[in-house]
Enzyme design. Structure first.
Site, PDB file in Angstrom:
ATOM      1  N   CYS A  80       0.624  -1.147   0.016  1.00 34.53           N
ATOM      2  CA  CYS A  80      -0.033   0.196   0.119  1.00 34.53           C
ATOM      3  C   CYS A  80       0.848   1.142   0.118  1.00 34.53           C
ATOM      4  O   CYS A  80       0.650   2.338  -0.560  1.00 34.53           O
ATOM      5  CB  CYS A  80      -1.080   0.200   1.058  1.00 34.53           C
ATOM      6  SG  CYS A  80      -0.186  -0.412   2.964  1.00 34.53           S
ATOM      7  N   TYR A  81       1.777   1.311   0.789  1.00 37.92           N
ATOM      8  CA  TYR A  81       2.658   2.469   0.865  1.00 37.92           C
ATOM      9  C   TYR A  81       3.119   2.691  -0.583  1.00 37.92           C
ATOM     10  O   TYR A  81       3.538   3.700  -1.110  1.00 37.92           O
ATOM     11  CB  TYR A  81       3.800   2.435   1.892  1.00 37.92           C
ATOM     12  CG  TYR A  81       3.247   2.698   3.404  1.00 37.92           C
ATOM     13  CD1 TYR A  81       2.610   3.944   3.752  1.00 37.92           C
ATOM     14  CD2 TYR A  81       3.470   1.747   4.471  1.00 37.92           C
ATOM     15  CE1 TYR A  81       2.193   3.882   4.956  1.00 37.92           C
ATOM     16  CE2 TYR A  81       2.873   1.708   5.695  1.00 37.92           C
ATOM     17  CZ  TYR A  81       2.346   2.809   6.077  1.00 37.92           C
ATOM     18  OH  TYR A  81       1.795   3.225   7.206  1.00 37.92           O
TER      19      TYR A  81
END
Length: 354
Positions: A165-166
């Site tokens: 996600c990051y």
């Protein structure tokens, strides 16, 4: 493990594609089931969970009528391979590889949401994840599956490593800027803030309601696991090895992610040129939107969607470009992106079901 040597996956083309979700009871697994259960080109034929085996999916997750009467199962890789043509692995790192090889050998396509195949180097995996890679011979057989940047390579692979996600929130804005030489590759500083669901379903005091409510905290810094895939992928776009400064934080929200990026600007690059570059890069993309100069993205703008919103500003006093991006960590940061990959490899419009 023996080496997978390029089994030919059957063409994915009928009215509906039989899919399975392995590890379906976590947050990403539940989100996958929610999307896939209403996807017009999908038939969910199996979903596994060791902890919830035998329990009714609808009663546990509340997911709708399309999954009525289906139960979670605890199946070995050889058993699950008979159930579908495409498999989503929503498993912890180190476990996903146990299923990936047998499924590939059975001629299936595998979309992996774990970290097992995101990195090219087994030594880097061991450095950042604290364990030996369970199948190092398979690393070269996976494609880093961020569709907007890698879809042209998808046809060459059967194993798709969905980004973290990051990295999704960071690579989308940074990759074009680095590749165009608009920013310096040294001195990039990134701060990201995530909803607590990004940590998964963990019985850990740190992630309990009382600890997180009305609170915010940095964690896993200065060497978060996702840093490895950010540096790996962005180094390709920069044409040189990058070292990034990255600090992740937990917010007192369930889902959503906001990343702020600061980089030294090349002398002849203006805010308008940087925005125009990103606009042109993503002009035809369904899920990436570059905002006008007077708008700033917020988490609430993307929660429940597969969108990534990006805004840029120039700090003329400091000579730096500032970028803000937002995504839903469970959708564009995980399950939504995995379905976007499925659509791409299935010859569907990437927005189908999303």
């Amino acid at each position: 493990m023996s080496e997978y040597v390029g089994a030919v996956c059957p063409a994915v083309m009928s009215d509906t594609v039989k899919v399975g979700v392995v590890g379906a009871s976590g947050y990403t697994g539940e989100e996958l089931l929610r999307i896939l259960s209403r996807h017009p080109a999908v038939e969910v034929t199996t979903m596994t969970s060791r902890q919830l085996a035998g329990q009714d999916v609808r009663k546990i997750s509340g997911i709708g009528a399309h999954l009525h009467g289906m139960t979670f199962e605890d199946l070995r890789p050889s058993e699950v391979a008979q159930r579908a043509e495409v498999f989503f692995l929503a498993l912890p790192h180190g476990v996903a590889a146990e299923y990936a090889l047998p499924l590939l050998q059975a001629g299936k396509k595998v979309i992996d949401l774990s970290a097992d195949f995101r990195l090219n180097d087994a030594a880097v995996y061991q450095e950042f994840y604290g364990m030996e890679h369970p199948a190092p011979e398979m690393l070269a057989q996976a494609v880093y599956a961020l569709p907007e940047l890698h879809r042209d390579d998808f046809s060459k692979f059967d194993l798709f490593a969905c980004p973290g996600c990051y990295p999704t929130s960071i690579n989308l804005p940074l990759a074009p800027l680095l590749q165009a030489g608009f920013i310096e590759s040294e001195g990039i500083v990134i701060n990201s803030l995530s909803g607590v669901s990004g940590a998964g379903k963990q019985a850990d005091l740190m992630y309990s309601f009382c600890e997180r409510d009305n609170n915010a905290a940095a964690y896993s810094w200065p060497k978060h696991r996702h840093l490895a895939e950010m540096e790996q992928e962005l180094s390709v776009h920069a044409g040189k090895m990058l070292v990034l400064t990255f600090t992740p934080h937990l917010l007192p929200v369930v889902r959503g992610m906001l990343s702020t990026i600061s980089a030294r600007l090349k002398a002849d690059v203006t805010e308008e040129k940087a925005r125009e570059l990103l606009e042109n890069t993503y002009a035809q993309e369904a899920f990436v939107q570059v905002l006008p100069a007077d708008e700033t993205p917020e988490i609430k703008h993307v929660v429940g969607s597969n969108q990534c919103l990006i805004a840029v500003r120039v700090d003329t006093r400091a000579g730096r470009l500032q970028v803000v991006s937002v995504i839903d960590n469970l959708l564009k940061g995980a399950s939504g992106q995995a379905v976007q990959v499925f659509n791409a490899i299935s010859g569907l419009d990437e927005s189908t079901g999303l």
